[in-house]
Design a protein around this motif. Structure first.
Motif, PDB file in Angstrom:
ATOM      1  N   ASP A 110     -10.432  -6.927  -7.880  1.00 36.85           N
ATOM      2  CA  ASP A 110     -10.761  -6.880  -9.312  1.00 36.85           C
ATOM      3  C   ASP A 110     -10.689  -5.453  -9.848  1.00 36.85           C
ATOM      4  O   ASP A 110     -11.512  -5.029 -10.643  1.00 36.85           O
ATOM      5  N   GLY A 111      -9.714  -4.706  -9.361  1.00 35.34           N
ATOM      6  CA  GLY A 111      -9.487  -3.352  -9.836  1.00 35.34           C
ATOM      7  C   GLY A 111     -10.410  -2.304  -9.249  1.00 35.34           C
ATOM      8  O   GLY A 111     -10.333  -1.131  -9.619  1.00 35.34           O
ATOM      9  N   GLU A 112     -11.268  -2.682  -8.321  1.00 34.93           N
ATOM     10  CA  GLU A 112     -12.205  -1.717  -7.722  1.00 34.93           C
ATOM     11  C   GLU A 112     -11.540  -0.813  -6.695  1.00 34.93           C
ATOM     12  O   GLU A 112     -12.012   0.296  -6.454  1.00 34.93           O
ATOM     13  N   VAL A 113     -10.460  -1.277  -6.068  1.00 36.74           N
ATOM     14  CA  VAL A 113      -9.750  -0.473  -5.076  1.00 36.74           C
ATOM     15  C   VAL A 113      -8.333  -0.250  -5.587  1.00 36.74           C
ATOM     16  O   VAL A 113      -7.563  -1.196  -5.753  1.00 36.74           O
ATOM     17  N   ASN A 114      -8.021   1.004  -5.872  1.00 35.37           N
ATOM     18  CA  ASN A 114      -6.683   1.389  -6.322  1.00 35.37           C
ATOM     19  C   ASN A 114      -6.111   2.356  -5.303  1.00 35.37           C
ATOM     20  O   ASN A 114      -6.616   3.468  -5.143  1.00 35.37           O
ATOM     21  N   LEU A 115      -5.091   1.910  -4.598  1.00 32.85           N
ATOM     22  CA  LEU A 115      -4.510   2.705  -3.525  1.00 32.85           C
ATOM     23  C   LEU A 115      -3.425   3.634  -4.055  1.00 32.85           C
ATOM     24  O   LEU A 115      -2.516   3.199  -4.763  1.00 32.85           O
ATOM     25  N   ARG A 116      -3.518   4.886  -3.681  1.00 32.82           N
ATOM     26  CA  ARG A 116      -2.459   5.850  -3.985  1.00 32.82           C
ATOM     27  C   ARG A 116      -1.459   5.798  -2.835  1.00 32.82           C
ATOM     28  O   ARG A 116      -1.822   5.443  -1.705  1.00 32.82           O
ATOM     29  N   PRO A 117      -0.203   6.154  -3.100  1.00 35.71           N
ATOM     30  CA  PRO A 117       0.804   6.061  -2.033  1.00 35.71           C
ATOM     31  C   PRO A 117       0.424   6.792  -0.748  1.00 35.71           C
ATOM     32  O   PRO A 117       0.585   6.250   0.346  1.00 35.71           O
TER      33      PRO A 117
END
Length: 109
Positions: free
Chosen positions: A31-38
């Motif tokens: 639900d958008g709580e974890v946003n992974l960067r490359p």
């Protein structure tokens, strides 16, 4: 198990995905709580591959760039199932304790 690892394994539970597909799936599942960067994603994928929790499923060339797909291994599925069970037990314990809180239906007034 940290939340990013949990959601990466969860994203791969249904089908193999490439990096960007994993990023999108993790954002949706959390639900958008974890946003992974490359950098975070590919470091985690390398670590999970070394641990035997995931494996490279296949590679494709798309517009001259290599796209690598990852899949959940049997060990990864077992680790994910164990973690999901652990989280359920922890949530149930929290629920039981909250029910004892004064002023709630299950707690003393």
């Amino acid at each position: 198990m940290q939340a990013p690892t949990f959601f990466i394994l969860t994203a791969l539970a249904a089908q193999p995905l490439h990096g960007y597909g994993i990023v999108q799936s993790v954002a949706r599942l959390s639900d958008g709580e974890v946003n992974l960067r490359p950098g975070t994603l590919y470091g985690a994928l390398d670590r999970l591959d070394q641990q035997g929790l995931i494996a490279v499923d296949r590679e494709e060339s798309v517009d001259g760039r290599l796209r690598r797909y990852y899949r959940l291994s049997d060990s990864g599925a077992a680790a994910l199932a164990d973690q999901a069970d652990r989280l359920r037990r922890h949530a149930a314990a929290a629920g039981r304790q909250l029910a004892l809180r004064p002023g709630t239906a299950g707690g003393a007034a």
